[in-house]
Design an enzyme around this catalytic site. Structure first.
Site, PDB file in Angstrom:
ATOM      1  N   LYS A  13       0.815  -1.213   0.000  1.00 50.62           N
ATOM      2  CA  LYS A  13       0.000   0.000   0.000  1.00 50.62           C
ATOM      3  C   LYS A  13       0.853   1.269   0.000  1.00 50.62           C
ATOM      4  O   LYS A  13       0.511   2.254  -0.641  1.00 50.62           O
ATOM      5  CB  LYS A  13      -0.925   0.032   1.214  1.00 50.62           C
ATOM      6  N   ARG A  88      -9.038   1.184  10.399  1.00 51.21           N
ATOM      7  CA  ARG A  88      -8.662  -0.229  10.502  1.00 51.21           C
ATOM      8  C   ARG A  88      -9.843  -1.105  10.914  1.00 51.21           C
ATOM      9  O   ARG A  88      -9.764  -2.324  10.821  1.00 51.21           O
ATOM     10  CB  ARG A  88      -7.539  -0.420  11.519  1.00 51.21           C
ATOM     11  N   ARG A 123      12.529 -10.882   3.338  1.00 46.73           N
ATOM     12  CA  ARG A 123      13.241  -9.610   3.502  1.00 46.73           C
ATOM     13  C   ARG A 123      14.392  -9.749   4.497  1.00 46.73           C
ATOM     14  O   ARG A 123      14.285 -10.450   5.499  1.00 46.73           O
ATOM     15  CB  ARG A 123      12.287  -8.518   3.989  1.00 46.73           C
ATOM     16  N   ARG A 156      14.158  -9.149  10.376  1.00 54.11           N
ATOM     17  CA  ARG A 156      13.476  -8.445  11.468  1.00 54.11           C
ATOM     18  C   ARG A 156      12.398  -9.347  12.062  1.00 54.11           C
ATOM     19  O   ARG A 156      11.814 -10.179  11.357  1.00 54.11           O
ATOM     20  CB  ARG A 156      12.818  -7.156  10.948  1.00 54.11           C
ATOM     21  N   ARG A 167      -0.208 -11.114  12.031  1.00 48.59           N
ATOM     22  CA  ARG A 167      -0.674  -9.811  11.552  1.00 48.59           C
ATOM     23  C   ARG A 167      -1.767  -9.974  10.492  1.00 48.59           C
ATOM     24  O   ARG A 167      -2.719  -9.197  10.447  1.00 48.59           O
ATOM     25  CB  ARG A 167       0.499  -9.008  10.983  1.00 48.59           C
TER      26      ARG A 167
END
Length: 210
Positions: A13, A88, A123, A156, A167
Site C-alpha cells: 500500500k 482499521r 526480507r 526483522r 498480523r
C-alpha cells in the site's frame, strides 16, 4: 479527491500511496506517521497518545480519531488526501463518517496471504546501515552480507513467518470487513496486486480513473 487505501500488511500500500500522492498532488496520511508527528509536536491528542504509549498500551480509538481529525483539518488536505492505515475497523470508519468526511473512493490492494508471507519473510536488512534486501527479488552480492557497508543481514522480528501470519489474521478479523462496509457504499475498487510493483501501479492508477 479523498481516498482510502486498504490492503493486508505487505500488500504494498505504501508504494501505491506515494504514486497517487505524486499524481494528484495530495498528501498521503499514514496513521503511524501522524501519531509520531503529534507526539513530536506535543499536541493535545499527541500528549494523550504518549500517556498510553509510555504505559505500553495501544492508543485507543478516540485518541487516534482525534489525531486524524486534527490532521485532516490542515490546509494541505483542502484538495483531498489518501488515508493509509486508517480506518482499521468498522467503528473507526463510522467515526470518519461522523466527522462529515465524504470519501470518494476506497482502493483495496489484494494479494494472497501465501504471497505476502513469501514477500515479507524473504526480507533482510543490514544491522549496520539499514539497507534492505530480499532473498529472491533483491539478493545481496554475497550471501548474508550488505553490498553497501559489509554489515550482517538479518531478518526483522516483524518479517518472521509466524509474526506475518499473526498480523494477517488480525487484518482478516478486524480490517477486512471494511471491504463490505465500503462496497455497500459503492465506492470500493479492488486492485489485484501483481508480482511487479509497476504493474500494480498501472492497475491502481486505472482504478482512480474508473
Amino acid at each position: 479527491m479523498k481516498l482510502i487505501l486498504l490492503g493486508a500488511p505487505g500488500a504494498g500500500k505504501g508504494t501505491q500511496a506515494e504514486v497517487i500522492c505524486d499524481k494528484l498532488s495530495i498528501p498521503a496520511i499514514s496513521t503511524g506517521n501522524i501519531i509520531r508527528e503529534a507526539l513530536k509536536n506535543g499536541t493535545e491528542m499527541g500528549l494523550k497518545a504518549k500517556s498510553f504509549i509510555d504505559a505500553g498500551q495501544l492508543v485507543p480509538d478516540e485518541v487516534v480519531i482525534g489525531i486524524i481529525k486534527d490532521r485532516l483539518a490542515a490546509d494541505d488536505c483542502n484538495n483531498g488526501f489518501i488515508l493509509d492505515g486508517f480506518p482499521r475497523t468498522i467503528p473507526q470508519a463510522e467515526a470518519l463518517d461522523a466527522m462529515g468526511i465524504v470519501i470518494d473512493k476506497v482502493i483495496d490492494i489484494e494479494v494472497p496471504d501465501e504471497k505476502i508471507v513469501k514477500r515479507m519473510s524473504g526480507r533482510r536488512v543490514c544491522k549496520d546501515c539499514g539497507a534492505s534486501y530480499h532473498l529472491e527479488y533483491k539478493k545481496p552480492e554475497k550471501d548474508g552480507i550488505c553490498n553497501l557497508c559489509g554489515g550482517e543481514l538479518v531478518q526483522r522480528k516483524d518479517d518472521h513467518p509466524d509474526t506475518v501470519l499473526d498480523r494477517l489474521n488480525v487484518y482478516h478479523d478486524q480490517t477486512e470487513p471494511l471491504k463490505t462496509y465500503y462496497g455497500n457504499k459503492g465506492i470500493l475498487c479492488v486492485v489485484e496486486g501483481q508480482e511487479e510493483v509497476k504493474d500494480t501501479t498501472v492497475l491502481t492508477l486505472k482504478a482512480l480513473e474508473d
